[in-house]
Design a protein around this motif. Sequence first.
Motif, PDB file in Angstrom:
ATOM      1  N   CYS A  23       2.083  -4.069  -5.254  1.00  0.00           N
ATOM      2  CA  CYS A  23       3.250  -4.825  -4.802  1.00  0.00           C
ATOM      3  C   CYS A  23       4.458  -4.533  -5.697  1.00  0.00           C
ATOM      4  CB  CYS A  23       2.918  -6.310  -4.822  1.00  0.00           C
ATOM      5  SG  CYS A  23       3.913  -7.307  -3.720  1.00  0.00           S
ATOM      6  N   SER A  24       4.253  -4.529  -6.997  1.00  0.00           N
ATOM      7  CA  SER A  24       5.340  -4.243  -7.942  1.00  0.00           C
ATOM      8  C   SER A  24       5.873  -2.831  -7.763  1.00  0.00           C
ATOM      9  CB  SER A  24       4.856  -4.430  -9.382  1.00  0.00           C
ATOM     10  OG  SER A  24       4.514  -5.772  -9.628  1.00  0.00           O
ATOM     11  N   ALA A  25       4.963  -1.873  -7.593  1.00  0.00           N
ATOM     12  CA  ALA A  25       5.365  -0.472  -7.400  1.00  0.00           C
ATOM     13  C   ALA A  25       6.132  -0.299  -6.096  1.00  0.00           C
ATOM     14  CB  ALA A  25       4.135   0.432  -7.415  1.00  0.00           C
ATOM     15  N   LEU A  26       5.709  -1.002  -5.055  1.00  0.00           N
ATOM     16  CA  LEU A  26       6.405  -0.924  -3.765  1.00  0.00           C
ATOM     17  C   LEU A  26       7.820  -1.453  -3.893  1.00  0.00           C
ATOM     18  CD1 LEU A  26       6.411  -0.517  -0.652  1.00  0.00           C
ATOM     19  CD2 LEU A  26       5.525  -2.853  -0.462  1.00  0.00           C
ATOM     20  N   ARG A  27       7.984  -2.559  -4.585  1.00  0.00           N
ATOM     21  CA  ARG A  27       9.309  -3.158  -4.735  1.00  0.00           C
ATOM     22  C   ARG A  27      10.225  -2.310  -5.605  1.00  0.00           C
ATOM     23  NH1 ARG A  27       8.814  -7.998  -7.444  1.00  0.00           N
ATOM     24  NH2 ARG A  27      10.912  -8.582  -6.851  1.00  0.00           N
ATOM     25  N   GLN A  28       9.655  -1.562  -6.544  1.00  0.00           N
ATOM     26  CA  GLN A  28      10.473  -0.661  -7.364  1.00  0.00           C
ATOM     27  C   GLN A  28      11.024   0.489  -6.524  1.00  0.00           C
ATOM     28  OE1 GLN A  28       8.077   0.568 -10.689  1.00  0.00           O
ATOM     29  NE2 GLN A  28       8.195  -1.407 -11.715  1.00  0.00           N
ATOM     30  N   GLU A  29      10.237   0.938  -5.545  1.00  0.00           N
ATOM     31  CA  GLU A  29      10.662   2.049  -4.692  1.00  0.00           C
ATOM     32  C   GLU A  29      11.489   1.584  -3.506  1.00  0.00           C
ATOM     33  OE1 GLU A  29       7.862   5.027  -3.604  1.00  0.00           O
ATOM     34  OE2 GLU A  29       6.714   4.845  -5.448  1.00  0.00           O
ATOM     35  N   ASN A 169      -6.681   1.612  -2.198  1.00  0.00           N
ATOM     36  CA  ASN A 169      -5.935   1.739  -3.450  1.00  0.00           C
ATOM     37  C   ASN A 169      -6.713   2.628  -4.408  1.00  0.00           C
ATOM     38  OD1 ASN A 169      -4.054   1.420  -5.463  1.00  0.00           O
ATOM     39  ND2 ASN A 169      -4.849  -0.554  -6.138  1.00  0.00           N
ATOM     40  N   ASP A 170      -6.774   3.915  -4.070  1.00  0.00           N
ATOM     41  CA  ASP A 170      -7.404   4.884  -4.970  1.00  0.00           C
ATOM     42  C   ASP A 170      -6.445   5.261  -6.090  1.00  0.00           C
ATOM     43  OD1 ASP A 170      -5.741   6.001  -3.080  1.00  0.00           O
ATOM     44  OD2 ASP A 170      -7.063   7.643  -2.541  1.00  0.00           O
ATOM     45  N   GLN A 171      -5.184   5.511  -5.716  1.00  0.00           N
ATOM     46  CA  GLN A 171      -4.112   5.733  -6.679  1.00  0.00           C
ATOM     47  C   GLN A 171      -2.911   4.922  -6.204  1.00  0.00           C
ATOM     48  OE1 GLN A 171      -3.435   9.866  -8.008  1.00  0.00           O
ATOM     49  NE2 GLN A 171      -5.214  10.431  -6.762  1.00  0.00           N
ATOM     50  N   VAL A 172      -2.261   4.264  -7.133  1.00  0.00           N
ATOM     51  CA  VAL A 172      -1.199   3.332  -6.765  1.00  0.00           C
ATOM     52  C   VAL A 172      -0.101   4.008  -5.953  1.00  0.00           C
ATOM     53  CG1 VAL A 172       0.630   1.825  -7.638  1.00  0.00           C
ATOM     54  CG2 VAL A 172      -1.648   1.751  -8.667  1.00  0.00           C
ATOM     55  N   HIS A 173       0.367   5.176  -6.388  1.00  0.00           N
ATOM     56  CA  HIS A 173       1.491   5.810  -5.685  1.00  0.00           C
ATOM     57  C   HIS A 173       1.116   6.213  -4.265  1.00  0.00           C
ATOM     58  CE1 HIS A 173      -0.562   9.522  -7.016  1.00  0.00           C
ATOM     59  NE2 HIS A 173       0.121  10.149  -6.077  1.00  0.00           N
ATOM     60  N   LEU A 174      -0.150   6.558  -4.042  1.00  0.00           N
ATOM     61  CA  LEU A 174      -0.598   6.902  -2.692  1.00  0.00           C
ATOM     62  C   LEU A 174      -0.681   5.659  -1.815  1.00  0.00           C
ATOM     63  CD1 LEU A 174      -3.414   9.531  -3.426  1.00  0.00           C
ATOM     64  CD2 LEU A 174      -1.041   9.949  -2.708  1.00  0.00           C
ATOM     65  N   ALA A 175      -1.170   4.562  -2.398  1.00  0.00           N
ATOM     66  CA  ALA A 175      -1.232   3.306  -1.645  1.00  0.00           C
ATOM     67  C   ALA A 175       0.170   2.854  -1.252  1.00  0.00           C
ATOM     68  CB  ALA A 175      -1.928   2.233  -2.480  1.00  0.00           C
ATOM     69  N   VAL A 176       1.127   2.992  -2.162  1.00  0.00           N
ATOM     70  CA  VAL A 176       2.513   2.610  -1.879  1.00  0.00           C
ATOM     71  C   VAL A 176       3.090   3.472  -0.760  1.00  0.00           C
ATOM     72  CG1 VAL A 176       4.867   2.604  -2.809  1.00  0.00           C
ATOM     73  CG2 VAL A 176       2.988   1.632  -4.146  1.00  0.00           C
ATOM     74  N   ARG A 178       1.503   4.871   1.677  1.00  0.00           N
ATOM     75  CA  ARG A 178       0.901   4.453   2.944  1.00  0.00           C
ATOM     76  C   ARG A 178       1.555   3.178   3.463  1.00  0.00           C
ATOM     77  NH1 ARG A 178      -4.527   5.536  -0.287  1.00  0.00           N
ATOM     78  NH2 ARG A 178      -4.674   7.797   0.023  1.00  0.00           N
ATOM     79  N   ILE A 179       1.822   2.239   2.564  1.00  0.00           N
ATOM     80  CA  ILE A 179       2.453   0.982   2.982  1.00  0.00           C
ATOM     81  C   ILE A 179       3.883   1.225   3.448  1.00  0.00           C
ATOM     82  CG2 ILE A 179       3.239  -1.283   2.190  1.00  0.00           C
ATOM     83  CD1 ILE A 179       0.771  -1.309   0.323  1.00  0.00           C
ATOM     84  N   LYS A 180       4.615   2.099   2.775  1.00  0.00           N
ATOM     85  CA  LYS A 180       5.978   2.430   3.196  1.00  0.00           C
ATOM     86  C   LYS A 180       5.977   3.044   4.592  1.00  0.00           C
ATOM     87  CE  LYS A 180       8.418   4.653   0.086  1.00  0.00           C
ATOM     88  NZ  LYS A 180       8.642   5.620  -1.022  1.00  0.00           N
ATOM     89  N   SER A 181       4.979   3.856   4.886  1.00  0.00           N
ATOM     90  CA  SER A 181       4.869   4.449   6.223  1.00  0.00           C
ATOM     91  C   SER A 181       4.613   3.374   7.274  1.00  0.00           C
ATOM     92  CB  SER A 181       3.739   5.489   6.255  1.00  0.00           C
ATOM     93  OG  SER A 181       4.029   6.580   5.397  1.00  0.00           O
ATOM     94  N   ILE A 182       3.782   2.393   6.921  1.00  0.00           N
ATOM     95  CA  ILE A 182       3.493   1.287   7.829  1.00  0.00           C
ATOM     96  C   ILE A 182       4.773   0.505   8.123  1.00  0.00           C
ATOM     97  CG2 ILE A 182       2.337  -0.962   7.999  1.00  0.00           C
ATOM     98  CD1 ILE A 182       0.001   0.346   6.381  1.00  0.00           C
ATOM     99  N   VAL A 183       5.552   0.211   7.093  1.00  0.00           N
ATOM    100  CA  VAL A 183       6.797  -0.550   7.261  1.00  0.00           C
ATOM    101  C   VAL A 183       7.761   0.195   8.175  1.00  0.00           C
ATOM    102  CG1 VAL A 183       8.844  -1.445   6.071  1.00  0.00           C
ATOM    103  CG2 VAL A 183       6.568  -1.760   5.063  1.00  0.00           C
ATOM    104  N   THR A 184       7.911   1.505   7.957  1.00  0.00           N
ATOM    105  CA  THR A 184       8.808   2.303   8.804  1.00  0.00           C
ATOM    106  C   THR A 184       8.369   2.263  10.261  1.00  0.00           C
ATOM    107  OG1 THR A 184       9.328   3.809   6.982  1.00  0.00           O
ATOM    108  CG2 THR A 184       9.724   4.623   9.214  1.00  0.00           C
TER     109      THR A 184
END
Length: 204
Positions: A23-29, A169-176, A178-184
């Motif tokens: 969640c924190s990493a997503l909000r930073q990006e 959530n294997d690696q944080v940046h990859l999970a982020v 994937r979530i950004k793609s979902i939001v788009t």
Amino acid sequence: MKKEKGLLLVLSGPAGVGKGTVCSALRQENTSVQYSVSATTRSPREGEQDGVNYFFKTREQFENMIEQDQLLEWAEYVGNYYGTPIEYVRETINNGQDIILEIEVQGALKVRERFPEGVFIFLMPPSLAELRSRIVGRGTETEDIINKRMTVAKEEIDMMKKYDYVVENDQVHLAVDRIKSIVTAEHCKRERLIEKYKELVEVD
């Protein structure tokens, strides 16, 4: 043209899966995503701040919030209350901003009942062994609590069928990513945009 409402993103999964980190990493990006701070009766961990990580409440204060219907959802988990203050969520969505709730599975299912249009994302660990390792690595729980969390985790993983998306959530940046793609993708859904663009073809 009508203003598009924001998305209610609900991110949940077993304790120790890394919800807070992702969640924190997503909000930073994506700084346009607002974070909904939950209320809880559990004690603050080292470095956590009231009003930033959680609103830390006594049991009496929390139960008063329940009675006054000030929570979108609430649940009791391993002896502590957790809940989402409702007013901030409503205001954020109506202002066209996305908001993300980082909550336990019980709470997410309650939110689904009241906000079925939300986007529900289940965060999965690579394995149960890795999940246990992450919980142990915190150094904040006793062996008894760890075992309880693992028992609950197995039950929660079975509930992923009630979610719209599953992200490992294997690696944080990859999970982020994937979530950004979902939001788009969710912002491009026909049913979210149809009212907004009806005005283009309406004839006076």
